[in-house]
Design a protein around this motif. Structure first.
Motif, PDB file in Angstrom:
ATOM      1  N   THR A 156       0.818  -1.200   0.000  1.00  0.00           N
ATOM      2  CA  THR A 156       0.000   0.000   0.000  1.00  0.00           C
ATOM      3  C   THR A 156       0.864   1.268   0.000  1.00  0.00           C
ATOM      4  OG1 THR A 156      -0.145   0.009   2.414  1.00  0.00           O
ATOM      5  CG2 THR A 156      -1.926  -1.091   1.216  1.00  0.00           C
ATOM      6  N   VAL A 157       0.299   2.310  -0.568  1.00  0.00           N
ATOM      7  CA  VAL A 157       0.853   3.654  -0.459  1.00  0.00           C
ATOM      8  C   VAL A 157      -0.282   4.561  -0.025  1.00  0.00           C
ATOM      9  CG1 VAL A 157       0.562   4.083  -2.941  1.00  0.00           C
ATOM     10  CG2 VAL A 157       2.124   5.505  -1.596  1.00  0.00           C
ATOM     11  N   ASN A 158      -0.005   5.420   0.940  1.00  0.00           N
ATOM     12  CA  ASN A 158      -1.035   6.244   1.546  1.00  0.00           C
ATOM     13  C   ASN A 158      -0.708   7.718   1.399  1.00  0.00           C
ATOM     14  OD1 ASN A 158      -2.382   3.861   2.759  1.00  0.00           O
ATOM     15  ND2 ASN A 158      -0.526   3.776   4.008  1.00  0.00           N
ATOM     16  N   LEU A 159      -1.739   8.531   1.465  1.00  0.00           N
ATOM     17  CA  LEU A 159      -1.567   9.978   1.435  1.00  0.00           C
ATOM     18  C   LEU A 159      -2.451  10.574   2.525  1.00  0.00           C
ATOM     19  CD1 LEU A 159      -0.148  12.294  -0.112  1.00  0.00           C
ATOM     20  CD2 LEU A 159      -2.285  12.564  -1.388  1.00  0.00           C
ATOM     21  N   GLN A 160      -1.820  11.072   3.567  1.00  0.00           N
ATOM     22  CA  GLN A 160      -2.529  11.761   4.633  1.00  0.00           C
ATOM     23  C   GLN A 160      -2.613  13.230   4.262  1.00  0.00           C
ATOM     24  OE1 GLN A 160      -4.024  10.565   7.517  1.00  0.00           O
ATOM     25  NE2 GLN A 160      -4.770  12.662   7.748  1.00  0.00           N
ATOM     26  N   MET A 161      -3.840  13.739   4.173  1.00  0.00           N
ATOM     27  CA  MET A 161      -4.056  15.121   3.746  1.00  0.00           C
ATOM     28  C   MET A 161      -4.709  15.894   4.876  1.00  0.00           C
ATOM     29  SD  MET A 161      -5.372  14.461  -0.155  1.00  0.00           S
ATOM     30  CE  MET A 161      -6.922  13.749   0.355  1.00  0.00           C
ATOM     31  N   ASN A 162      -4.005  16.885   5.378  1.00  0.00           N
ATOM     32  CA  ASN A 162      -4.508  17.732   6.450  1.00  0.00           C
ATOM     33  C   ASN A 162      -4.670  19.169   5.972  1.00  0.00           C
ATOM     34  OD1 ASN A 162      -4.312  15.494   8.224  1.00  0.00           O
ATOM     35  ND2 ASN A 162      -2.190  16.017   8.736  1.00  0.00           N
ATOM     36  N   SER A 163      -5.407  19.937   6.735  1.00  0.00           N
ATOM     37  CA  SER A 163      -5.626  21.358   6.413  1.00  0.00           C
ATOM     38  C   SER A 163      -6.047  21.533   4.961  1.00  0.00           C
ATOM     39  CB  SER A 163      -4.347  22.162   6.698  1.00  0.00           C
ATOM     40  OG  SER A 163      -3.950  22.027   8.043  1.00  0.00           O
ATOM     41  N   LEU A 164      -7.012  20.760   4.555  1.00  0.00           N
ATOM     42  CA  LEU A 164      -7.427  20.771   3.152  1.00  0.00           C
ATOM     43  C   LEU A 164      -8.047  22.099   2.759  1.00  0.00           C
ATOM     44  CD1 LEU A 164      -8.706  17.131   2.993  1.00  0.00           C
ATOM     45  CD2 LEU A 164      -7.068  18.131   1.397  1.00  0.00           C
ATOM     46  N   LYS A 165      -7.803  22.468   1.502  1.00  0.00           N
ATOM     47  CA  LYS A 165      -8.281  23.727   0.947  1.00  0.00           C
ATOM     48  C   LYS A 165      -9.173  23.433  -0.253  1.00  0.00           C
ATOM     49  CE  LYS A 165      -3.814  25.898   2.056  1.00  0.00           C
ATOM     50  NZ  LYS A 165      -2.648  26.631   1.489  1.00  0.00           N
ATOM     51  N   PRO A 166     -10.057  24.356  -0.612  1.00  0.00           N
ATOM     52  CA  PRO A 166     -10.894  24.130  -1.805  1.00  0.00           C
ATOM     53  C   PRO A 166     -10.067  23.848  -3.052  1.00  0.00           C
ATOM     54  CG  PRO A 166     -11.777  25.937  -0.517  1.00  0.00           C
ATOM     55  CD  PRO A 166     -10.469  25.559   0.124  1.00  0.00           C
ATOM     56  N   GLU A 167      -8.895  24.438  -3.160  1.00  0.00           N
ATOM     57  CA  GLU A 167      -8.056  24.208  -4.342  1.00  0.00           C
ATOM     58  C   GLU A 167      -7.429  22.823  -4.376  1.00  0.00           C
ATOM     59  OE1 GLU A 167      -7.893  26.796  -2.204  1.00  0.00           O
ATOM     60  OE2 GLU A 167      -5.804  27.410  -1.848  1.00  0.00           O
ATOM     61  N   ASP A 168      -7.601  22.042  -3.320  1.00  0.00           N
ATOM     62  CA  ASP A 168      -7.165  20.643  -3.340  1.00  0.00           C
ATOM     63  C   ASP A 168      -8.198  19.735  -4.009  1.00  0.00           C
ATOM     64  OD1 ASP A 168      -5.896  21.176  -0.039  1.00  0.00           O
ATOM     65  OD2 ASP A 168      -4.719  21.047  -1.882  1.00  0.00           O
TER      66      ASP A 168
END
Length: 116
Positions: free
Chosen positions: A78-90
């Protein structure tokens, strides 16, 4: 049969978090580099984060540095992506990719929408 299957996308409010996962099968994942790309409507696909095989070094797009973290678990393929402080442009479709010259494999993509 080579497969990369992403999961974890969805709708989140600005400032929120999501964790994307990608499970690989049909090839020796541990010997491949891995990464996450994204494509927003009307824009080209862009690299978000990449993790190098064996040494595990990472690189990030400037727009996500300090907010996103890529990791891999070779035992689980597996490869994971933890995304925090998300913005509308994400907001985009996020794709998992694995490569080792001359091969390059892509997942089908998972939608991430950041909106209030």
């Amino acid at each position: 049969q080579v497969q990369l299957v992403e999961s974890g996308g969805g709708l989140v409010q600005p400032g929120g978090s999501l964790r994307l996962s990608c499970t690989a099968s049909g090839f020796t994942f541990s010997s491949y580099n891995a990464g996450w790309y994204r494509q927003a409507p009307g824009k080209e696909r862009e690299l978000v984060a990449r993790i190098i095989r064996l040494v595990g070094s990472t690189m990030y797009a400037d727009s996500v540095k300090g907010r996103f973290t890529i990791s891999r678990d070779n035992a689980k393929n597996t490869v994971n992506l933890q995304m925090n402080s998300l913005k509308p442009e994400d907001t985009a479709v996020y794709y998992c990719m694995a490569d080792r010259s001359p091969n390059q494999y892509w997942g089908q993509g998972t939608q991430v929408t950041v909106s209030s």
